[in-house]
Design a protein around this motif. Structure first.
Motif, PDB file in Angstrom:
ATOM      1  N   PHE A   1      30.324  42.146  30.246  1.00 47.15           N
ATOM      2  CA  PHE A   1      31.279  42.527  31.268  1.00 47.15           C
ATOM      3  C   PHE A   1      31.707  44.032  30.920  1.00 47.15           C
ATOM      4  O   PHE A   1      31.403  44.404  29.607  1.00 47.15           O
ATOM      5  N   THR A   2      32.313  44.908  31.671  1.00 49.35           N
ATOM      6  CA  THR A   2      32.946  45.943  31.494  1.00 49.35           C
ATOM      7  C   THR A   2      34.405  45.583  31.370  1.00 49.35           C
ATOM      8  O   THR A   2      35.024  45.137  32.359  1.00 49.35           O
TER       9      THR A   2
ATOM     10  N   SER B   1      37.994  47.568  30.761  1.00 52.48           N
ATOM     11  CA  SER B   1      38.911  48.792  30.513  1.00 52.48           C
ATOM     12  C   SER B   1      39.687  48.729  29.470  1.00 52.48           C
ATOM     13  O   SER B   1      40.131  47.788  28.533  1.00 52.48           O
TER      14      SER B   1
ATOM     15  N   VAL C   1      41.394  37.582  40.691  1.00 56.89           N
ATOM     16  CA  VAL C   1      39.851  37.959  40.886  1.00 56.89           C
ATOM     17  C   VAL C   1      39.501  38.446  42.354  1.00 56.89           C
ATOM     18  O   VAL C   1      39.843  37.619  43.393  1.00 56.89           O
TER      19      VAL C   1
ATOM     20  N   SER D   1      35.689  39.889  44.371  1.00 56.72           N
ATOM     21  CA  SER D   1      34.269  39.981  44.593  1.00 56.72           C
ATOM     22  C   SER D   1      33.812  40.760  45.921  1.00 56.72           C
ATOM     23  O   SER D   1      34.395  40.581  46.829  1.00 56.72           O
TER      24      SER D   1
ATOM     25  N   GLU E   1      29.559  42.806  42.460  1.00 60.26           N
ATOM     26  CA  GLU E   1      30.314  42.810  41.447  1.00 60.26           C
ATOM     27  C   GLU E   1      31.630  41.998  41.529  1.00 60.26           C
ATOM     28  O   GLU E   1      32.027  41.751  42.577  1.00 60.26           O
ATOM     29  N   SER E   2      32.149  41.317  40.464  1.00 61.89           N
ATOM     30  CA  SER E   2      33.299  40.627  40.533  1.00 61.89           C
ATOM     31  C   SER E   2      34.091  41.265  39.602  1.00 61.89           C
ATOM     32  O   SER E   2      33.857  41.617  38.302  1.00 61.89           O
ATOM     33  N   ARG E   3      35.525  41.626  39.952  1.00 61.63           N
ATOM     34  CA  ARG E   3      36.571  42.262  39.164  1.00 61.63           C
ATOM     35  C   ARG E   3      37.737  41.387  39.037  1.00 61.63           C
ATOM     36  O   ARG E   3      38.144  40.590  40.062  1.00 61.63           O
TER      37      ARG E   3
ATOM     38  N   ARG F   1      41.857  41.661  37.621  1.00 60.04           N
ATOM     39  CA  ARG F   1      43.159  42.324  37.143  1.00 60.04           C
ATOM     40  C   ARG F   1      43.515  41.183  36.070  1.00 60.04           C
ATOM     41  O   ARG F   1      44.177  40.176  36.543  1.00 60.04           O
TER      42      ARG F   1
ATOM     43  N   THR G   1      41.520  45.840  33.307  1.00 63.60           N
ATOM     44  CA  THR G   1      40.409  45.457  34.415  1.00 63.60           C
ATOM     45  C   THR G   1      39.145  45.049  33.918  1.00 63.60           C
ATOM     46  O   THR G   1      38.558  45.615  33.018  1.00 63.60           O
TER      47      THR G   1
ATOM     48  N   SER H   1      35.233  43.563  34.838  1.00 59.96           N
ATOM     49  CA  SER H   1      34.226  43.437  35.744  1.00 59.96           C
ATOM     50  C   SER H   1      33.047  43.075  35.349  1.00 59.96           C
ATOM     51  O   SER H   1      32.531  43.145  34.009  1.00 59.96           O
TER      52      SER H   1
ATOM     53  N   ASN I   1      28.708  42.153  36.818  1.00 60.06           N
ATOM     54  CA  ASN I   1      27.629  42.077  37.859  1.00 60.06           C
ATOM     55  C   ASN I   1      27.448  40.596  38.117  1.00 60.06           C
ATOM     56  O   ASN I   1      27.505  39.481  37.342  1.00 60.06           O
TER      57      ASN I   1
END
Length: 251
Positions: free
Chosen positions: A99-100, A102, A176, A178, A182-184, A186, A219, A221, A223
């Motif tokens: 995951f990325t 923040s 969530v 998407s 990508e799925s993001r 908060r 945040t 996210s 892939n």
């Protein structure tokens, strides 16, 4: 964070939490969810997740990844560690899964009103932290209607038990969205100062003791192809305990 996600899944300690034991009766009353068709709202470990803006295909793997990261963070705690150590480990584990994540934005506030239940008191703060009323509508509607629900529902019990890690009570929320790539999410961690350890945190009434509120908004996210790739191994490692840590919160 260069570790291969599958290598991390293979090697991480995810020993079951001693605070959580599902009884045969509870299993009977709460049948296992279909991970391929999760509803718009679920609890995964200690996180209440709003999937209303995400397709069914990403809900299962994302829930499994969050549960895995949470259990690995709990298993890695050492004597003297606190909620900050747990949260740092949780975010690190998500990064190890690919995951990325923040930097977290922290906000500290004090409740102006006393004598109202936590689930009502945090709605204004949570709305801002999520990014507005249009984000996380399932979460916000559920909190607004919580007074009409049975406090012994399995998802409420799970959410409460998993928040009892430290003297503070930390509740996690995720909204969530998407696209095809990508799925993001908060992600909001809501932390209250020490409250009665015997009282369900959502129904606890705000007092001077529990008047201070801190939130961390992050945040997260991933892939979608990565989520699909790691899902089978996550299912295998979490095994039969998956459904002990994932519950339906349909309103």
């Amino acid at each position: 964070m260069n570790q291969n996600p599958l290598s991390f899944i293979e090697s991480a300690d995810i020993k079951a939490s001693p605070r959580r034991h599902t009884t045969p009766l509870e299993r009977l009353e709460s049948p296992p969810l279909n991970l391929d068709k999760l509803p718009d709202g679920i609890v995964a470990g200690n996180t209440l997740i709003d999937y209303s803006a995400a397709p069914e295909g990403v809900r299962g793997p994302l829930s499994l990844a969050m549960t895995f990261a949470s259990r690995a963070a709990s298993a890695s705690l050492r004597d003297g560690d606190d909620e900050d150590d747990w949260f740092a480990g949780y975010k690190t584990n998500l990064m190890r899964l690919g995951f990325t994540v923040s930097q977290s934005a922290f906000t500290r506030s004090r409740f102006k009103k006393r004598g109202i239940a936590v689930h009502n008191a945090i709605i204004p703060f949570l709305t801002i932290a999520l990014g507005g009323a249009a984000v996380g509508p399932v979460i916000l509607a559920l909190l607004q209607n919580l007074k009409e629900m049975d406090s012994n529902q399995p998802w409420i019990t799970l959410f409460d038990q998993e928040s009892r890690k430290f003297e503070t009570r930390e509740m996690l929320f995720g909204a969530v969205s998407s696209d095809v790539v990508e799925s993001r999410m908060r992600h909001v961690a809501a932390r209250l100062s020490f409250i009665d350890s015997q009282t369900n945190v959502l129904f606890f009434k705000v007092t001077d003791v529990a008047a201070e509120f801190e939130s961390a908004t992050t945040t997260v996210s991933a892939n979608n192809s990565l989520l699909a790739a790691i899902e089978p191994r996550l299912r295998e490692r979490l095994g039969e305990s998956i459904f002990d840590f994932i519950k339906d919160v349909a309103i």
